[in-house]
Design a protein around this motif. Structure first.
Motif, mmCIF file in Angstrom:
data_model
loop_
_atom_site.group_PDB
_atom_site.id
_atom_site.type_symbol
_atom_site.label_atom_id
_atom_site.label_comp_id
_atom_site.label_asym_id
_atom_site.label_seq_id
_atom_site.Cartn_x
_atom_site.Cartn_y
_atom_site.Cartn_z
ATOM 1 N N HIS A 14 17.958 -83.032 -70.547
ATOM 2 C CA HIS A 14 18.565 -81.712 -70.718
ATOM 3 C C HIS A 14 19.986 -81.651 -70.169
ATOM 4 N N PHE A 15 20.260 -82.391 -69.100
ATOM 5 C CA PHE A 15 21.595 -82.358 -68.508
ATOM 6 C C PHE A 15 22.633 -83.072 -69.376
ATOM 7 N N PHE A 16 22.173 -83.857 -70.326
ATOM 8 C CA PHE A 16 23.083 -84.535 -71.251
ATOM 9 C C PHE A 16 23.333 -83.727 -72.524
ATOM 10 N N VAL A 17 22.528 -82.702 -72.739
ATOM 11 C CA VAL A 17 22.673 -81.848 -73.932
ATOM 12 C C VAL A 17 22.689 -80.378 -73.510
ATOM 13 N N ILE A 18 23.333 -80.110 -72.406
ATOM 14 C CA ILE A 18 23.285 -78.778 -71.812
ATOM 15 C C ILE A 18 23.930 -77.714 -72.699
ATOM 16 N N VAL A 19 25.016 -78.059 -73.392
ATOM 17 C CA VAL A 19 25.710 -77.062 -74.214
ATOM 18 C C VAL A 19 24.843 -76.607 -75.395
ATOM 19 N N PRO A 20 24.322 -77.510 -76.233
ATOM 20 C CA PRO A 20 23.517 -77.015 -77.359
ATOM 21 C C PRO A 20 22.216 -76.339 -76.916
ATOM 22 N N LEU A 21 21.620 -76.819 -75.837
ATOM 23 C CA LEU A 21 20.400 -76.160 -75.363
ATOM 24 C C LEU A 21 20.698 -74.770 -74.819
ATOM 25 N N THR A 22 21.808 -74.636 -74.099
ATOM 26 C CA THR A 22 22.198 -73.318 -73.601
ATOM 27 C C THR A 22 22.428 -72.366 -74.766
ATOM 28 N N GLU A 23 23.107 -72.841 -75.804
ATOM 29 C CA GLU A 23 23.344 -72.009 -76.987
ATOM 30 C C GLU A 23 22.032 -71.607 -77.654
ATOM 31 N N ALA A 24 21.084 -72.534 -77.739
ATOM 32 C CA ALA A 24 19.786 -72.216 -78.347
ATOM 33 C C ALA A 24 19.047 -71.166 -77.536
ATOM 34 N N ILE A 25 19.115 -71.275 -76.215
ATOM 35 C CA ILE A 25 18.447 -70.297 -75.356
ATOM 36 C C ILE A 25 19.148 -68.940 -75.451
ATOM 37 N N GLU A 26 20.480 -68.941 -75.491
ATOM 38 C CA GLU A 26 21.231 -67.691 -75.652
ATOM 39 C C GLU A 26 20.882 -67.010 -76.969
ATOM 40 N N THR A 27 20.735 -67.794 -78.027
ATOM 41 C CA THR A 27 20.388 -67.259 -79.338
ATOM 42 C C THR A 27 19.061 -66.512 -79.296
ATOM 43 N N ARG A 28 18.172 -66.943 -78.442
ATOM 44 C CA ARG A 28 16.862 -66.287 -78.306
ATOM 45 C C ARG A 28 16.939 -65.051 -77.415
ATOM 46 N N GLY A 29 18.142 -64.728 -76.892
ATOM 47 C CA GLY A 29 18.315 -63.509 -76.106
ATOM 48 C C GLY A 29 17.946 -63.630 -74.650
ATOM 49 N N VAL A 30 17.859 -64.842 -74.139
ATOM 50 C CA VAL A 30 17.507 -65.042 -72.733
ATOM 51 C C VAL A 30 18.759 -64.837 -71.883
#
Length: 125
Positions: A28-44
């Motif tokens: 997760h620490f190597f793909v933090i930007v796309p994962l953060t965007e995916a979580i933001e998209t879900r409204g978290v």
């Protein structure tokens, strides 16, 4: 008391399950930007912090599981983590086509992993 082969199987199972979470948390620490965007998209809210803290949690709980320490607590913590991540990121009900099929298959995989964590917890009780 368990015999030698049962102990080896339980230890190997905990090693594999815990290792899955440790490797995933590190990744997760190597793909933090796309994962953060995916979580933001879900409204978290505070998506980056949710990701970082969740990843650290899964690494620590995975290591505990691998070492056979606090196995029941680690397994139940990882069950809750897996359920939350699955609901948060695998919203197959909003998807169509191959994306939906892939998300459903990942749901099934995660439910099987939860089954393994329940077995690990029961073996430690």
């Amino acid at each position: 008391m368990q015999d030698g082969s049962a102990f080896v199987m339980l230890a190997l199972g905990r090693l594999l399950l815990g290792g899955l979470y440790v490797a995933g948390g590190i990744h997760h620490f190597f793909v933090i930007v796309p994962l953060t965007e995916a979580i933001e998209t879900r409204g978290v809210p505070f998506a980056k912090w949710v990701l970082v803290l969740g990843s650290l949690f899964q690494i620590v709980a995975g290591i505990l599981l691998m070492l056979g320490l606090f196995v029941t607590a680690a397994a139940f913590g990882l069950i809750i983590f897996t359920l939350a991540a699955t609901v948060m990121l695998l919203n197959f009900w909003d998807m169509q086509g191959t994306a939906r099929d892939s998300a459903i298959n990942t749901w099934k995989t995660n439910m099987a992993i939860i089954g393994g964590l329940l077995i690990a917890a029961a073996g430690a009780m």
